[in-house]
Scaffold this motif. Sequence first.
Motif, PDB file in Angstrom:
ATOM      1  N   VAL A  47       3.761   0.017  -8.037  1.00 28.93           N
ATOM      2  CA  VAL A  47       5.217   0.066  -7.888  1.00 28.93           C
ATOM      3  C   VAL A  47       5.629   1.375  -7.229  1.00 28.93           C
ATOM      4  O   VAL A  47       6.423   1.400  -6.271  1.00 28.93           O
ATOM      5  CB  VAL A  47       5.927  -0.103  -9.244  1.00 28.93           C
ATOM      6  N   ARG A  48       5.080   2.481  -7.710  1.00 29.61           N
ATOM      7  CA  ARG A  48       5.430   3.792  -7.147  1.00 29.61           C
ATOM      8  C   ARG A  48       4.932   3.944  -5.710  1.00 29.61           C
ATOM      9  O   ARG A  48       5.610   4.530  -4.863  1.00 29.61           O
ATOM     10  CB  ARG A  48       4.877   4.884  -8.052  1.00 29.61           C
ATOM     11  N   ALA A  49       3.751   3.385  -5.452  1.00 27.68           N
ATOM     12  CA  ALA A  49       3.213   3.454  -4.084  1.00 27.68           C
ATOM     13  C   ALA A  49       4.086   2.653  -3.123  1.00 27.68           C
ATOM     14  O   ALA A  49       4.364   3.101  -2.001  1.00 27.68           O
ATOM     15  CB  ALA A  49       1.780   2.920  -4.058  1.00 27.68           C
ATOM     16  N   TYR A  50       4.552   1.478  -3.548  1.00 21.98           N
ATOM     17  CA  TYR A  50       5.414   0.664  -2.694  1.00 21.98           C
ATOM     18  C   TYR A  50       6.742   1.378  -2.434  1.00 21.98           C
ATOM     19  O   TYR A  50       7.297   1.283  -1.334  1.00 21.98           O
ATOM     20  CB  TYR A  50       5.674  -0.704  -3.331  1.00 21.98           C
ATOM     21  N   ARG A  51       7.231   2.081  -3.450  1.00 26.14           N
ATOM     22  CA  ARG A  51       8.462   2.862  -3.266  1.00 26.14           C
ATOM     23  C   ARG A  51       8.246   3.947  -2.217  1.00 26.14           C
ATOM     24  O   ARG A  51       9.068   4.127  -1.309  1.00 26.14           O
ATOM     25  CB  ARG A  51       8.871   3.516  -4.594  1.00 26.14           C
ATOM     26  N   GLN A  52       7.145   4.669  -2.302  1.00 28.20           N
ATOM     27  CA  GLN A  52       6.870   5.762  -1.370  1.00 28.20           C
ATOM     28  C   GLN A  52       6.699   5.258   0.059  1.00 28.20           C
ATOM     29  O   GLN A  52       7.042   5.952   1.015  1.00 28.20           O
ATOM     30  CB  GLN A  52       5.616   6.524  -1.807  1.00 28.20           C
ATOM     31  N   ARG A  53       6.167   4.030   0.205  1.00 29.94           N
ATOM     32  CA  ARG A  53       5.932   3.471   1.538  1.00 29.94           C
ATOM     33  C   ARG A  53       7.133   2.714   2.087  1.00 29.94           C
ATOM     34  O   ARG A  53       7.060   2.131   3.165  1.00 29.94           O
ATOM     35  CB  ARG A  53       4.715   2.543   1.492  1.00 29.94           C
ATOM     36  N   GLY A  54       8.218   2.694   1.342  1.00 27.76           N
ATOM     37  CA  GLY A  54       9.432   2.048   1.828  1.00 27.76           C
ATOM     38  C   GLY A  54       9.448   0.546   1.674  1.00 27.76           C
ATOM     39  O   GLY A  54      10.273  -0.132   2.297  1.00 27.76           O
ATOM     40  N   LEU A  55       8.554   0.006   0.854  1.00 23.95           N
ATOM     41  CA  LEU A  55       8.507  -1.436   0.647  1.00 23.95           C
ATOM     42  C   LEU A  55       9.468  -1.899  -0.432  1.00 23.95           C
ATOM     43  O   LEU A  55       9.820  -3.086  -0.484  1.00 23.95           O
ATOM     44  CB  LEU A  55       7.087  -1.878   0.263  1.00 23.95           C
ATOM     45  N   LEU A  56       9.878  -0.987  -1.288  1.00 23.52           N
ATOM     46  CA  LEU A  56      10.711  -1.320  -2.437  1.00 23.52           C
ATOM     47  C   LEU A  56      11.959  -0.447  -2.407  1.00 23.52           C
ATOM     48  O   LEU A  56      11.861   0.769  -2.224  1.00 23.52           O
ATOM     49  CB  LEU A  56       9.916  -1.066  -3.720  1.00 23.52           C
ATOM     50  N   PRO A  57      13.138  -1.047  -2.561  1.00 28.61           N
ATOM     51  CA  PRO A  57      14.371  -0.243  -2.565  1.00 28.61           C
ATOM     52  C   PRO A  57      14.404   0.749  -3.730  1.00 28.61           C
ATOM     53  O   PRO A  57      13.685   0.584  -4.725  1.00 28.61           O
ATOM     54  CB  PRO A  57      15.485  -1.295  -2.733  1.00 28.61           C
ATOM     55  N   ALA A  58      15.228   1.755  -3.589  1.00 29.73           N
ATOM     56  CA  ALA A  58      15.342   2.770  -4.640  1.00 29.73           C
ATOM     57  C   ALA A  58      15.938   2.162  -5.912  1.00 29.73           C
ATOM     58  O   ALA A  58      16.785   1.273  -5.842  1.00 29.73           O
ATOM     59  CB  ALA A  58      16.218   3.914  -4.157  1.00 29.73           C
ATOM     60  N   PRO A  59      15.513   2.623  -7.076  1.00 31.63           N
ATOM     61  CA  PRO A  59      16.082   2.116  -8.334  1.00 31.63           C
ATOM     62  C   PRO A  59      17.422   2.799  -8.625  1.00 31.63           C
ATOM     63  O   PRO A  59      17.822   3.737  -7.944  1.00 31.63           O
ATOM     64  CB  PRO A  59      15.027   2.514  -9.368  1.00 31.63           C
ATOM     65  N   ARG A  60      18.086   2.307  -9.664  1.00 31.69           N
ATOM     66  CA  ARG A  60      19.284   2.978 -10.173  1.00 31.69           C
ATOM     67  C   ARG A  60      18.834   3.942 -11.263  1.00 31.69           C
ATOM     68  O   ARG A  60      17.894   3.655 -12.004  1.00 31.69           O
ATOM     69  CB  ARG A  60      20.244   1.932 -10.751  1.00 31.69           C
ATOM     70  N   TYR A  61      19.487   5.061 -11.346  1.00 33.25           N
ATOM     71  CA  TYR A  61      19.090   6.055 -12.336  1.00 33.25           C
ATOM     72  C   TYR A  61      20.157   6.222 -13.410  1.00 33.25           C
ATOM     73  O   TYR A  61      21.357   6.244 -13.121  1.00 33.25           O
ATOM     74  CB  TYR A  61      18.833   7.411 -11.672  1.00 33.25           C
ATOM     75  N   GLU A  62      19.684   6.308 -14.646  1.00 30.02           N
ATOM     76  CA  GLU A  62      20.519   6.738 -15.771  1.00 30.02           C
ATOM     77  C   GLU A  62      19.876   8.002 -16.306  1.00 30.02           C
ATOM     78  O   GLU A  62      18.861   7.949 -17.008  1.00 30.02           O
ATOM     79  CB  GLU A  62      20.584   5.650 -16.852  1.00 30.02           C
TER      80      GLU A  62
END
Length: 278
Positions: A47-62
Amino acid sequence: MTRSARSTSSASTRGREPSSGSARPRAEREYRVEDLAAAAKTTVRNVRAYRQRGLLPAPRYEGRIALYGEKHLARLRTISALLERGYSTENIRELTSAWARGQKLEDVLGLEAALTAPFSDESAEAVDAAQLIEELGAQVTPQLIAKALELRVLSLEGAELKAPSPRLLAAGIELARNGVSLDAMLSELTVLRAAVDQIARRFVALFGEQILDRHGTALPGPRDIQRIERAVRKVRPLAEVVVDVELAAALEREIREQMSARLGRTLAATKTPKKRRT
């Protein structure tokens, strides 16, 4: 209203559909990264790797907690499916960029289907081993069967003998009926396949250079994808026609030349030499 009454009233409304006048959109479920990975049957690391490679949109943060939604889960499942189909992460990044631009995944997968669709609709058929031995006689040895299996003229599925290409097997049997040995045929098939592979490589390279390379490394747009898909579906049968025409002409030429040469040698060998005059 007492606390007990409020509690009872609240419990009684759970799971009940709200009235049409007061309907509210269902709140989207949110996941922490561990829960998202589990739901998508992948790992937190992925999941984190896909985020870094731009495959997954950014999450919402609380605060410092990242929260992912149903769209993230759907994207992860799509990524997994594409990886299983042989796409690289770079291919998938191009696809996700295309989705962001409004391009449909169906268009891209339609192109993939056109590029990878089987050339023939021929399917494997069971072979009666006893009948094959009766038909071909002593030529059918364990060594010959092993060679036929290696070349995929025959295949074993459990205890069942099959012909992956019934037409190829039928052609071989017909040649054997006309006096061509099976061993010679299989040896020639090995050489023939190398030549056919070379022809196929040239056709595919030509198509790639003339049609696909126009778009560089970028994913073609929807209209271009549809145009390429149509071209692929037309090029396949046209390539077969070209090979068929050229092979027919080459066979005619070779038969004429080789048979003429053989006939000439035969006539020369049987010609009665003239007696010398004394």
